[in-house]
Enzyme design. Structure first.
Site, mmCIF file in Angstrom:
data_model
loop_
_atom_site.group_PDB
_atom_site.id
_atom_site.type_symbol
_atom_site.label_atom_id
_atom_site.label_comp_id
_atom_site.label_asym_id
_atom_site.label_seq_id
_atom_site.Cartn_x
_atom_site.Cartn_y
_atom_site.Cartn_z
ATOM 1 N N CYS A 1 0.848 -1.182 0.000
ATOM 2 C CA CYS A 1 0.000 0.000 0.000
ATOM 3 C C CYS A 1 0.887 1.236 0.000
ATOM 4 O O CYS A 1 2.034 1.198 0.419
ATOM 5 C CB CYS A 1 -0.873 0.015 1.246
ATOM 6 N N ARG B 1 2.087 1.263 -6.184
ATOM 7 C CA ARG B 1 2.244 0.336 -5.049
ATOM 8 C C ARG B 1 0.977 -0.476 -4.804
ATOM 9 O O ARG B 1 1.038 -1.612 -4.359
ATOM 10 C CB ARG B 1 2.592 1.116 -3.775
ATOM 11 N N TRP C 1 -3.622 -2.006 -1.522
ATOM 12 C CA TRP C 1 -3.482 -3.310 -2.171
ATOM 13 C C TRP C 1 -4.062 -4.295 -1.172
ATOM 14 O O TRP C 1 -3.471 -4.568 -0.130
ATOM 15 C CB TRP C 1 -2.012 -3.593 -2.455
ATOM 16 N N ASN D 1 0.130 -0.139 6.209
ATOM 17 C CA ASN D 1 0.757 -0.975 5.186
ATOM 18 C C ASN D 1 1.319 -2.203 5.893
ATOM 19 O O ASN D 1 2.014 -2.069 6.895
ATOM 20 C CB ASN D 1 1.888 -0.183 4.505
ATOM 21 N N GLY D 2 1.002 -3.405 5.391
ATOM 22 C CA GLY D 2 1.478 -4.626 6.050
ATOM 23 C C GLY D 2 0.295 -5.390 6.629
ATOM 24 O O GLY D 2 -0.854 -5.171 6.241
ATOM 25 N N GLU E 1 12.254 -14.950 -17.473
ATOM 26 C CA GLU E 1 11.879 -13.547 -17.341
ATOM 27 C C GLU E 1 10.908 -13.136 -18.454
ATOM 28 O O GLU E 1 9.956 -12.395 -18.214
ATOM 29 C CB GLU E 1 13.146 -12.672 -17.360
ATOM 30 N N LYS F 1 7.276 -11.548 -17.686
ATOM 31 C CA LYS F 1 6.826 -10.252 -18.217
ATOM 32 C C LYS F 1 5.518 -10.420 -18.969
ATOM 33 O O LYS F 1 4.608 -9.610 -18.853
ATOM 34 C CB LYS F 1 7.874 -9.641 -19.166
ATOM 35 N N GLU G 1 2.683 -10.928 -16.541
ATOM 36 C CA GLU G 1 2.415 -9.740 -15.727
ATOM 37 C C GLU G 1 1.616 -8.680 -16.472
ATOM 38 O O GLU G 1 0.658 -8.151 -15.946
ATOM 39 C CB GLU G 1 3.740 -9.080 -15.315
ATOM 40 N N HIS H 1 10.753 -33.040 -21.835
ATOM 41 C CA HIS H 1 10.373 -33.805 -20.636
ATOM 42 C C HIS H 1 8.983 -33.423 -20.136
ATOM 43 O O HIS H 1 8.667 -33.629 -18.966
ATOM 44 C CB HIS H 1 11.420 -33.599 -19.539
ATOM 45 N N LYS I 1 4.053 -2.937 -6.797
ATOM 46 C CA LYS I 1 5.476 -2.759 -7.082
ATOM 47 C C LYS I 1 6.352 -3.315 -5.968
ATOM 48 O O LYS I 1 7.390 -3.913 -6.217
ATOM 49 C CB LYS I 1 5.757 -1.265 -7.283
HETATM 50 C C1 AGP Z 1 8.852 -7.829 -11.695
HETATM 51 O O1 AGP Z 1 8.373 -7.406 -12.910
HETATM 52 C C2 AGP Z 1 7.815 -8.084 -10.690
HETATM 53 N N1 AGP Z 1 7.016 -6.927 -10.477
HETATM 54 C C3 AGP Z 1 8.226 -8.822 -9.440
HETATM 55 O O2 AGP Z 1 8.461 -10.150 -9.808
HETATM 56 C C4 AGP Z 1 9.449 -8.295 -8.663
HETATM 57 O O3 AGP Z 1 10.616 -8.528 -9.391
HETATM 58 C C5 AGP Z 1 9.524 -8.990 -7.286
HETATM 59 O O4 AGP Z 1 8.371 -8.689 -6.564
HETATM 60 C C6 AGP Z 1 10.755 -8.590 -6.505
HETATM 61 O O5 AGP Z 1 10.740 -7.241 -6.180
HETATM 62 P P1 AGP Z 1 12.038 -6.513 -5.634
HETATM 63 O O6 AGP Z 1 13.031 -6.493 -6.745
HETATM 64 O O7 AGP Z 1 11.568 -5.134 -5.272
HETATM 65 O O8 AGP Z 1 12.516 -7.282 -4.461
#
Ligand code: AGP
Length: 613
Positions: free
Chosen positions: A2, A27, A75, A101-102, A486, A490, A493, A509, A608
């Site tokens: 958040c 966030r 969030w 937050n948390g 990766e 992406k 996401e 496999h 984020k």
């Molecule tokens: C990346 O595109 C993602 N948003 C996510 O996997 C991110 O890399 C992960 O949450 C780790 O975040 P950090 O690098 O802030 O620790």
């Protein structure tokens, strides 16, 4: 996760808080709210479900000229996104407003013990307002009440509260590792935020709350105390950020801007660190890593989550190759629960753009308990991982606003390459010629990334033909394996397409059963020593009517006639290929997502900075 913003000073607080929330919206963005002091003993409060725009519309024309208040973007963890679950949460009499937050782990028990009337939300936050209101009624002041809350509420969280009968005062608490609180120090005004970005337009002078610390903030004063109420002295730090870096400029999305910034990001990351005459790598905040320590290391463990973990997988290769130390990568969230075998000869390297990812912080705690030396690679000056680690390598690429990480991954991989070279030099395992060649190659990398970006129009055209697919497969070998993972991450996401990344040898496999004409494959196929194997994997896909987009080396036309699409990468030394091959994969996801009308910068369900387990 958040976003929290607080302001107290001499200017109208409402617009400042809303602007701060706008800068933090990445966030969390399922609902938002604001509470402002509104005359004697009264708050102005507004909430709205959905993105911040919904709140802005709701408050338009009605914001009071208050000079203090708090705001929040949410969030959801406890309770669906809705107006009643949005923050700030208030006690039944509207005396206290709190943003959070948390997670409060024992909130149900607290509700039973401290509830002052019916609860209006499903959140774990609302009970905090009840406790604070009860404490104020019992004669405590807001700071004392907040310390009481911190002693009762279990979990890792941060809070900011205001009380209607104490106008202009904000009290913040940080408990545990979840999400930091930054205090922005101004002249006749002060700010609080969960993230530096919210403060950038107003001040670059900041302090950071550590776990177990509280800030008592008024327009002219700030006091810091611990849980016992003992004063804490804090030094004001000056941020290096350029505020302009957090602006979208001519780009349609932050993600595209950040992808196109990558040549500069790579340069910013290595400037003053990759040195010539003699060729070497040095880092400004790694004095603790001397020759004796480097030589005593028997193992390196890299930890991270998501994209940062993929960068760590590339880093493992560099550390074994150049420093000749056995290296392994662990998902931070799994690390501590399997009770890893660690000792003072194990270097733990955490990779995290935010420096606040709770799983990674938990892994670092585990390493600290075992006495491991620790280095963190992080993009946020002052973030919690930089406080826990013995040494920090800042990524130095400026704020990354898009939820999907791009430029921070390139910087992480590159600086892990630098760390491996540094370790190799200290340990005497790196041949000086190899060292010089690697430094030289890294200095050319920004230009190679720039070359790769010239393929953007081609990739946009390819994306338009694949945007209606619902599945994608990514294959790579060696250093291409983490990049395949990766690419798939992406794609998931930002475009919500189901995508799988595999080491190409693994395909036969199991994943090969998925291949048909509706399952396209992106094959990372540079001309390296495993090219022939990769070509065989491509043939296996084609034989099952799968379409292939191949990423190939410059001048290689051997796949031209057999695959559907070819993307050519510029020449780059094989070790640094990941920093180039990841770029077209980022672009493909971006263009497919925009073609599908997805919300690229703020994908659904994501945040984020992930500050809950
Ligand atoms: C990346 O595109 C993602 N948003 C996510 O996997 C991110 O890399 C992960 O949450 C780790 O975040 P950090 O690098 O802030 O620790």
């Amino acid at each position: 996760m958040c976003g929290i913003v607080g302001y107290t000073g001499h200017r109208p607080a409402g617009p400042i808080i809303l602007e701060g929330l706008r800068r933090l919206e990445y966030r969390g963005y399922d609902s938002a709210g604001i509470a402002l002091f509104n005359g004697p003993e009264e708050f102005y409060v507004a909430h709205a479900t959905g993105k911040l725009d919904a709140l802005v519309q709701r408050v338009e024309g009605s914001l009071p000229p208050a000079i203090a208040g708090i705001g929040h973007t949410r969030w959801a963890t406890h309770g669906e996104p809705s107006d009643r679950n949005a923050h700030p949460q208030l006690d039944p009499d509207g005396r206290v407003a709190v943003v959070h937050n948390g997670i409060i782990e024992n909130y149900e028990e607290l509700r039973r013990r401290y509830g002052r009337g019916p609860f209006r939300s499903d959140t774990d936050t609302e009970v905090i307002a009840h406790i604070l209101a009860g404490d104020l009624e019992a004669g405590m002041d807001l700071l004392e009440a907040m310390r009481h809350v911190a002693s009762e509420a279990q979990g890792a969280y941060s809070l900011v509260a205001i009380a209607s009968d104490d106008p202009g005062r904000l009290v913040a608490a940080r408990v545990g590792n979840a999400g930091g609180i930054v205090v922005g120090v101004g002249e006749g005004e002060h700010l609080l935020a969960s993230d530096l970005n919210a403060l950038l337009p107003h001040t670059r002078n900041v302090t950071f709350l550590e776990p177990g610390e509280f800030a008592d903030v008024r327009a002219d004063t700030i006091a810091y105390v611990d849980i016992e109420g003992h004063p804490i002295a804090k030094t004001v730090e000056v941020l290096p950020y350029d505020p302009v870096a957090a602006v979208k400029g001519p780009y349609k999305h932050f993600m595209l801007k950040e992808i196109f910034e990558q040549p500069d990001s790579a340069l910013d990351a290595i400037r003053g660190r990759y040195l010539t005459r003699p060729a070497r790598v040095e880092f400004e905040d790694l004095a603790f890593l001397d020759e004796a320590l480097a030589k005593s290391l028997t193992r390196v463990v890299l930890v991270g989550m998501g994209t940062s973990m993929h960068a760590a997988m590339v880093g493992r290769f560099y550390i074994e190759r150049f420093a000749r130390i056995p290296a392994e990568v662990d998902n931070s969230a799994e690390f501590r629960y399997r009770r890893p075998v660690l000792d003072e000869h194990t270097l733990v390297v955490s990779v995290t753009q935010s420096g606040e990812t709770v799983d990674t912080l938990a892994a670092m705690d585990e390493a600290r308990r075992a006495g491991c030396p620790q280095i963190t690679l992080c993009n946020t000056p002052g973030a919690q991982t930089t406080r826990v680690a013995d040494g920090t390598i800042l990524l130095r690429v400026g704020p990354e606003i898009a939820v999907a990480s791009t430029k921070t991954m390139i910087a992480s991989m590159l600086l892990l390459h630098g760390l491996a070279l540094r370790l190799g030099r200290l340990r005497g395992t790196l041949d000086p010629e190899e060292e010089a060649a690697q430094v030289e190659a890294a200095l050319h990398l920004p230009a190679a990334i720039g070359e790769m970006l010239k393929s953007a129009p081609l990739i946009e055209e390819i994306a338009s033909r694949y945007a209606s697919n619902e599945d994608f497969l990514y294959l790579g070998r060696g250093l291409g394996d983490p990049i395949a993972l990766e690419g798939a991450l992406k794609m998931k996401e930002v475009s919500y397409i189901h995508a799988e990344g595999y080491a190409a040898g693994e395909m036969k496999h199991g994943p090969i059963a998925l291949i048909d004409e509706r399952m396209p494959t992106l094959a990372i196929a540079p001309r390296d020593e495993v090219f022939d194997k990769m070509r065989s994997n491509i043939e296996q896909v084609l034989a099952r009517h799968g379409k292939v987009i191949a990423l190939v080396s410059q001048g290689d036309h051997s796949l031209d006639d057999i695959v559907e699409d070819i993307i050519t990468m510029p020449e780059v030394t094989p070790y640094l290929e990941p920093m180039v091959t990841v770029v077209p994969l980022q672009l493909l996801s971006y263009y497919i997502a925009t073609e599908r009308g997805a919300d690229v910068d703020q994908p659904r369900n994501l945040a984020k900075t992930v500050t809950v387990e």
